[in-house]
Design an enzyme around this catalytic site. Structure first.
Site, PDB file in Angstrom:
ATOM      1  N   ASP A  68       0.855  -1.184   0.000  1.00  0.00           N
ATOM      2  CA  ASP A  68       0.000   0.000   0.000  1.00  0.00           C
ATOM      3  C   ASP A  68       0.892   1.236   0.000  1.00  0.00           C
ATOM      4  OD1 ASP A  68      -1.584   2.161   0.483  1.00  0.00           O
ATOM      5  OD2 ASP A  68      -2.705   1.263   2.134  1.00  0.00           O
ATOM      6  N   GLY A  93     -11.031   6.233 -11.433  1.00  0.00           N
ATOM      7  CA  GLY A  93     -11.969   5.534 -12.292  1.00  0.00           C
ATOM      8  C   GLY A  93     -12.546   6.517 -13.286  1.00  0.00           C
ATOM      9  N   SER A 132      -3.147  13.812 -15.774  1.00  0.00           N
ATOM     10  CA  SER A 132      -4.431  13.621 -16.460  1.00  0.00           C
ATOM     11  C   SER A 132      -4.898  14.917 -17.113  1.00  0.00           C
ATOM     12  CB  SER A 132      -5.463  13.193 -15.422  1.00  0.00           C
ATOM     13  OG  SER A 132      -6.758  13.329 -15.928  1.00  0.00           O
ATOM     14  N   CYS A 134      -7.652  15.905 -16.684  1.00  0.00           N
ATOM     15  CA  CYS A 134      -8.542  16.514 -15.679  1.00  0.00           C
ATOM     16  C   CYS A 134      -7.882  17.688 -14.959  1.00  0.00           C
ATOM     17  CB  CYS A 134      -9.009  15.465 -14.663  1.00  0.00           C
ATOM     18  SG  CYS A 134     -10.174  14.302 -15.363  1.00  0.00           S
ATOM     19  N   TYR A 163     -10.131  14.973  -8.044  1.00  0.00           N
ATOM     20  CA  TYR A 163      -9.150  14.222  -8.836  1.00  0.00           C
ATOM     21  C   TYR A 163      -8.177  15.153  -9.614  1.00  0.00           C
ATOM     22  CZ  TYR A 163      -7.543  10.945 -12.480  1.00  0.00           C
ATOM     23  OH  TYR A 163      -6.789  10.185 -13.341  1.00  0.00           O
ATOM     24  N   LYS A 167      -4.035  15.860  -9.086  1.00  0.00           N
ATOM     25  CA  LYS A 167      -3.041  15.641 -10.154  1.00  0.00           C
ATOM     26  C   LYS A 167      -2.199  16.907 -10.359  1.00  0.00           C
ATOM     27  CE  LYS A 167      -3.989  11.422 -11.710  1.00  0.00           C
ATOM     28  NZ  LYS A 167      -3.042  10.333 -11.431  1.00  0.00           N
ATOM     29  N   LYS A 206     -14.386   3.402 -17.778  1.00  0.00           N
ATOM     30  CA  LYS A 206     -14.600   4.646 -18.514  1.00  0.00           C
ATOM     31  C   LYS A 206     -15.536   4.383 -19.690  1.00  0.00           C
ATOM     32  CE  LYS A 206     -10.677   6.871 -16.857  1.00  0.00           C
ATOM     33  NZ  LYS A 206      -9.828   8.007 -17.056  1.00  0.00           N
ATOM     34  N   ALA A 207     -15.909   5.486 -20.363  1.00  0.00           N
ATOM     35  CA  ALA A 207     -16.974   5.402 -21.370  1.00  0.00           C
ATOM     36  C   ALA A 207     -16.769   4.312 -22.440  1.00  0.00           C
ATOM     37  CB  ALA A 207     -17.176   6.761 -22.014  1.00  0.00           C
ATOM     38  N   ARG A 302     -13.798  17.803 -24.399  1.00  0.00           N
ATOM     39  CA  ARG A 302     -12.363  17.884 -24.100  1.00  0.00           C
ATOM     40  C   ARG A 302     -11.581  17.199 -25.210  1.00  0.00           C
ATOM     41  NH1 ARG A 302     -11.173  15.005 -18.986  1.00  0.00           N
ATOM     42  NH2 ARG A 302     -11.731  16.914 -17.924  1.00  0.00           N
TER      43      ARG A 302
HETATM   44  P1  NAD Z   1      -6.191   1.527 -12.684  1.00  0.00           P
HETATM   45  O1  NAD Z   1      -7.236   1.814 -11.668  1.00  0.00           O
HETATM   46  O2  NAD Z   1      -6.433   0.406 -13.630  1.00  0.00           O
HETATM   47  O3  NAD Z   1      -4.780   1.298 -11.971  1.00  0.00           O
HETATM   48  C1  NAD Z   1      -4.379   1.990 -10.821  1.00  0.00           C
HETATM   49  C2  NAD Z   1      -3.821   0.965  -9.859  1.00  0.00           C
HETATM   50  O4  NAD Z   1      -3.312   1.645  -8.693  1.00  0.00           O
HETATM   51  C3  NAD Z   1      -4.870  -0.040  -9.346  1.00  0.00           C
HETATM   52  O5  NAD Z   1      -4.500  -1.357  -9.694  1.00  0.00           O
HETATM   53  C4  NAD Z   1      -4.880   0.172  -7.840  1.00  0.00           C
HETATM   54  O6  NAD Z   1      -5.037  -1.034  -7.098  1.00  0.00           O
HETATM   55  C5  NAD Z   1      -3.509   0.787  -7.605  1.00  0.00           C
HETATM   56  N1  NAD Z   1      -3.475   1.518  -6.349  1.00  0.00           N
HETATM   57  C6  NAD Z   1      -4.401   2.367  -5.844  1.00  0.00           C
HETATM   58  N2  NAD Z   1      -4.018   2.801  -4.639  1.00  0.00           N
HETATM   59  C7  NAD Z   1      -2.838   2.198  -4.356  1.00  0.00           C
HETATM   60  C8  NAD Z   1      -1.969   2.234  -3.241  1.00  0.00           C
HETATM   61  N3  NAD Z   1      -2.262   2.968  -2.161  1.00  0.00           N
HETATM   62  N4  NAD Z   1      -0.842   1.494  -3.279  1.00  0.00           N
HETATM   63  C9  NAD Z   1      -0.548   0.725  -4.360  1.00  0.00           C
HETATM   64  N5  NAD Z   1      -1.347   0.651  -5.438  1.00  0.00           N
HETATM   65  C10 NAD Z   1      -2.481   1.389  -5.443  1.00  0.00           C
HETATM   66  O7  NAD Z   1      -5.971   2.894 -13.477  1.00  0.00           O
HETATM   67  P2  NAD Z   1      -5.238   3.172 -14.856  1.00  0.00           P
HETATM   68  O8  NAD Z   1      -6.280   3.471 -15.862  1.00  0.00           O
HETATM   69  O9  NAD Z   1      -4.226   2.124 -15.135  1.00  0.00           O
HETATM   70  O10 NAD Z   1      -4.506   4.542 -14.510  1.00  0.00           O
HETATM   71  C11 NAD Z   1      -3.145   4.594 -14.095  1.00  0.00           C
HETATM   72  C12 NAD Z   1      -2.755   6.024 -13.769  1.00  0.00           C
HETATM   73  O11 NAD Z   1      -3.002   6.863 -14.893  1.00  0.00           O
HETATM   74  C13 NAD Z   1      -3.519   6.636 -12.603  1.00  0.00           C
HETATM   75  O12 NAD Z   1      -2.658   7.457 -11.862  1.00  0.00           O
HETATM   76  C14 NAD Z   1      -4.572   7.475 -13.279  1.00  0.00           C
HETATM   77  O13 NAD Z   1      -4.998   8.541 -12.468  1.00  0.00           O
HETATM   78  C15 NAD Z   1      -3.823   7.961 -14.510  1.00  0.00           C
HETATM   79  N6  NAD Z   1      -4.741   8.307 -15.599  1.00  0.00           N
HETATM   80  C16 NAD Z   1      -5.429   7.335 -16.239  1.00  0.00           C
HETATM   81  C17 NAD Z   1      -6.300   7.692 -17.261  1.00  0.00           C
HETATM   82  C18 NAD Z   1      -7.084   6.664 -18.007  1.00  0.00           C
HETATM   83  O14 NAD Z   1      -7.817   7.032 -18.933  1.00  0.00           O
HETATM   84  N7  NAD Z   1      -6.992   5.382 -17.703  1.00  0.00           N
HETATM   85  C19 NAD Z   1      -6.469   9.046 -17.621  1.00  0.00           C
HETATM   86  C20 NAD Z   1      -5.745   9.999 -16.930  1.00  0.00           C
HETATM   87  C21 NAD Z   1      -4.861   9.627 -15.928  1.00  0.00           C
END
Ligand code: NAD
Length: 350
Positions: A68, A93, A132, A134, A163, A167, A206-207, A302
């Site tokens: 964690d 998410g 992001s 965002c 969120y 970031k 996501k969508a 966006r």
């Molecule tokens: P995801 O939810 O699939 O993966 C994130 C992972 O982080 C999860 O497996 C979760 O268990 C882990 N996690 C959360 N809290 C934790 C902790 N305290 N210690 C260890 N692990 C932890 O998300 P993703 O889509 O793979 O996104 C990855 C990164 O990219 C994130 O930082 C997200 O904010 C950023 N991001 C993603 C998108 C997108 O469209 N997917 C867009 C913008 C930014």
């Protein structure tokens, strides 16, 4: 760089240098682990807080740790002997999640703060932060026919509540770790990443994944109806996962981008109604559309302005949305029927 000449990636890495990838049980982190593994890097440490059986992908030969990372000691353990660190760990998410669980989103500041300090103390060469779209000023995103957002549009700041602000704070922290402490930090602003091995059910999806699942379900159950969040006019650009991981590799190994946020996103603008039509076409079905104006919908529009990334690399994410969605639909359909048949749907490749 010109548009038809893509700058080659120059990594200052040995094949057995330790790469640490956090959030690796999730979508993008898990895909990056596989990408570096397939490139022949032999020491990869994948870290996530989820139990291993729930990781979306597990790559053979990789050291997997369940930690964690909101705890500082866990971050120290995670980055021990690391040469490069890629931090994807975050509680996040789609709109349904980030509008409802702002506290969880903002608590990711614990992860980002501890990870940066641990990486600095461990003397890592390069540190990547997953930012992001965002972070962008929401006042610039009130029209579906939006002007694409360029990097400077994050300030004056009026980010997505919760969120987006978290970031933006983490980006600034990365910039100051370079300015004051000379750790090379890199950050990409992702625009809606999608593809196989992403979340497709359960509330964080996501969508693109949600719409594919709804089309598959409507076909399967014979309801021939689909519920759409909002009025269908919202627009976004969606980035295919293969473009995303390649872009991350390019960005982290480009010293011109130290401490400099950059868009990593497609610039193909798609409305939610268009997205539904494409998913229907792929599924070979036509559904009756119902709209839920009370559901979370996020900003009206966006898009990613890719002037900067094209100037740096002569490249931008360019997988056509229809092609990426076709692959994503096929993967979700396979997951959907596997689950229906009572099989485990978290992929286990070990
Ligand atoms: P995801 O939810 O699939 O993966 C994130 C992972 O982080 C999860 O497996 C979760 O268990 C882990 N996690 C959360 N809290 C934790 C902790 N305290 N210690 C260890 N692990 C932890 O998300 P993703 O889509 O793979 O996104 C990855 C990164 O990219 C994130 O930082 C997200 O904010 C950023 N991001 C993603 C998108 C997108 O469209 N997917 C867009 C913008 C930014």
């Amino acid at each position: 760089m010109s548009n038809n000449q893509v700058r080659p990636i120059q990594r200052d890495l040995k094949q057995d240098d330790l790469l640490v990838i956090t959030g690796a049980g999730g979508f993008i982190g898990g895909s990056l682990v596989r990408y570096f593994h397939d490139l022949g890097y032999t020491r990869i440490r994948a870290v996530d807080k989820k139990p291993l059986r729930n990781w979306y992908q597990r790559t053979p030969g990789v050291e997997n740790l369940c930690l964690d990372l909101s705890q500082s000691e866990a971050c120290v353990r995670a980055v021990e002997n690391a040469v490069e660190v890629y931090n994807f760990a975050a509680d996040m998410g789609g709109m349904g999640f980030i509008e409802r669980f702002r506290v969880e989103c903002m608590r990711s500041s614990l992860i980002n703060t501890h990870m940066l300090e641990a990486a600095y103390q461990a003397g890592v060469n390069r540190y990547f932060f997953s930012s992001s779209a965002c972070v962008y000023n929401t006042l610039l995103q009130q029209d579906p026919n939006v002007r694409a957002l360029k990097e400077s549009d994050a300030y004056p700041a009026m980010a997505e509540r919760g969120y987006g602000w978290e970031k933006l704070f983490a980006e600034m922290l990365c910039q100051e770790y370079w300015a004051e402490r000379h750790m090379k930090t890199f950050m990409a602003r992702f625009h809606n990443v999608y593809g196989p091995h992403g979340t497709w059910d359960g509330g964080r999806e996501k969508a693109p994944a949600a719409i594919c699942r709804k089309v598959i379900q409507a076909k399967d159950t014979g309801t021939h109806e689909i519920m759409i969040w909002g009025d269908g006019t919202q627009t976004r650009s969606y980035t295919y996962i293969e473009d995303c991981v390649l872009g991350i590799d390019m960005i982290v190994h480009c010293d011109e981008l130290i401490a400099t946020p950059i868009n990593l996103g497609s610039s193909e603008l798609i409305s939610v109604d268009n997205l539904v039509s494409l998913a229907e076409e792929i599924g070979g079905v036509k559904l009756k559309r119902k709209y839920d104006p009370t559901a979370p919908r996020g900003v009206a529009g966006r898009n990613s302005d890719n002037t900067f990334i094209k100037q740096i690399f002569g490249w931008e994410p360019s997988t056509r949305f229809k092609d990426g969605l076709t692959k994503t639909y096929a993967w979700i359909e396979q997951q959907y029927y596997a689950r229906k048949a009572g099989e485990r749907v978290v992929e286990d490749t070990m």
